[in-house]
Design an enzyme around this catalytic site. Sequence first.
Site, PDB file in Angstrom:
ATOM      1  CD  GLU A 203      -3.007  -1.126   2.212  1.00 39.09           C
ATOM      2  OE1 GLU A 203      -4.146  -1.553   1.954  1.00 39.09           O
ATOM      3  OE2 GLU A 203      -2.673  -0.717   3.345  1.00 39.09           O
TER       4      GLU A 203
ATOM      5  CB  CYS B 255       3.096   7.412   3.267  1.00 41.16           C
ATOM      6  SG  CYS B 255       3.604   6.215   4.514  1.00 41.16           S
TER       7      CYS B 255
ATOM      8  CB  CYS C  42       6.908  -5.031   8.904  1.00 39.42           C
ATOM      9  SG  CYS C  42       8.234  -4.212   9.838  1.00 39.42           S
TER      10      CYS C  42
ATOM     11  CB  CYS D 225       5.952  -2.214  15.997  1.00 40.34           C
ATOM     12  SG  CYS D 225       7.692  -1.900  15.653  1.00 40.34           S
TER      13      CYS D 225
ATOM     14  CB  CYS E 282       2.552  -1.363  13.403  1.00 41.90           C
ATOM     15  SG  CYS E 282       2.711  -1.074  11.631  1.00 41.90           S
TER      16      CYS E 282
ATOM     17  N   GLY F 128       6.797  -1.975   6.168  1.00 42.66           N
ATOM     18  CA  GLY F 128       8.170  -2.451   6.264  1.00 42.66           C
ATOM     19  C   GLY F 128       9.105  -1.517   7.006  1.00 42.66           C
ATOM     20  CD  GLU F 129      13.368  -0.184  10.017  1.00 43.01           C
ATOM     21  OE1 GLU F 129      14.098   0.608   9.384  1.00 43.01           O
ATOM     22  OE2 GLU F 129      12.667   0.158  10.986  1.00 43.01           O
TER      23      GLU F 129
ATOM     24  CB  SER G  51      10.211   6.436   9.344  1.00 46.58           C
ATOM     25  OG  SER G  51       9.805   6.064  10.642  1.00 46.58           O
TER      26      SER G  51
ATOM     27  CB  SER H 218       9.386   4.244  14.913  1.00 42.65           C
ATOM     28  OG  SER H 218       8.950   4.651  13.640  1.00 42.65           O
TER      29      SER H 218
ATOM     30  CG  ASN I 150      -4.282   6.214  13.387  1.00 44.02           C
ATOM     31  OD1 ASN I 150      -5.181   7.017  13.610  1.00 44.02           O
ATOM     32  ND2 ASN I 150      -3.071   6.594  12.995  1.00 44.02           N
TER      33      ASN I 150
ATOM     34  CB  CYS J  39       0.431   6.784  11.366  1.00 48.01           C
ATOM     35  SG  CYS J  39       1.994   6.221  12.051  1.00 48.01           S
TER      36      CYS J  39
END
Length: 372
Positions: free
Chosen positions: A102, A115, A122, A126, A129, A175-176, A207, A229, A307, A350
């Site tokens: 996405e 974004c 990922c 986390c 997320c 992802g990271e 990020s 983050s 969120n 986010c």
Amino acid sequence: MQNQLFESELHKKTDLLGMDRQAMEAFFKEIGEKPFRAGQIMKWIHQFGISEFDEMTNLSKALREKLKKIAVVRTPKIVAEQVSEDGTIKWLLEVDNSNSVETVFIPEKNRGTLCISSQVGCALDCKFCATGKQGFNRNLENWEIIAQMWVANKALGCLPKEERRISNVVFMGMGEPLLNVKHTFPAARILMDDFAYGLSKRRVTISTAGVVPAIDMIKAELDVSLAISLHAPNNPLRDVLVPINEKYPLEVLMPSLYRYVEGGHSKKHVTVEYVMIDHVNDRVEHAQELVALLGELPCKVNLIPFNPFPDTDYKRSSNNAIHRFREVLEKGGLNVTVRKTRGDDIDAACGQLAGKVKDRTKRTLHKIEFNR
């Protein structure tokens, strides 16, 4: 069967979409052409959105025919487009037969932010997320990362002579990014190249949850803006919310942030992202710890109301809790903003990006190594 054969032929050709200038020049030298062709091709692809060599009219017919045989500008398929009530747009892009990622465009009064994703899923998991809950499949390649910018420009109707709608790009999607520097860095270079999108390094932000070795590489090799983050002011809490903290704890992470800003221009700073989760990390004592942790680091703290997503036990902090938290930080001398939630009605806010991920790995810390 015919589609499979077509895809097989594409993969045999050199993909030009994800090549930065250095790689593109090397390609043309290898095929016996002048290096200046790299700039021409990059302009056609990235500034004009052209993917067919026959439409690149300032190339000779012989070169166009040559490129058609050995090269390709491969772009992903838009599976779905959703538009939020606030104008935010989310695209679901198919990157292979099993996976989709996405990408989100956030329009604002004086700028437009894209974004973009760097991985299919990922590996970090986390807890706040949605992406992490999807599992992890693979790193995106150069072309799959920069294709998100290419697709967004086309979808938004951006042309070279029109006012640029995408003024900022943030690697804050799925992802990271710093576990995939092999492909993230070339994509970032394309974003900043004057022959491509011409963004300044202050308008490209990577990020990270805290991949320390790659943070040092950003300054040495790329020098874009950095967002961390953080989400917790101490190790025990961060170990829970951001599990990579067990590998790179705060006493290792914080010095890397000081190294990033050291010797830079006077306005160089780190953006500290802190998601506000009700009765988890939003108490006054957490704010006081955060002030002490950040100390003299040149930074801006971005408070992000949590969120929600399906099957999460977390809740968004109340407005009063966010206000109290912000007051403590500001009294401690920190520059603080509260991020306005955008696109949550289409799950584009986010922490809500999920895409379609065929999970292929058990996520353990020993697997968390950045891809050089």
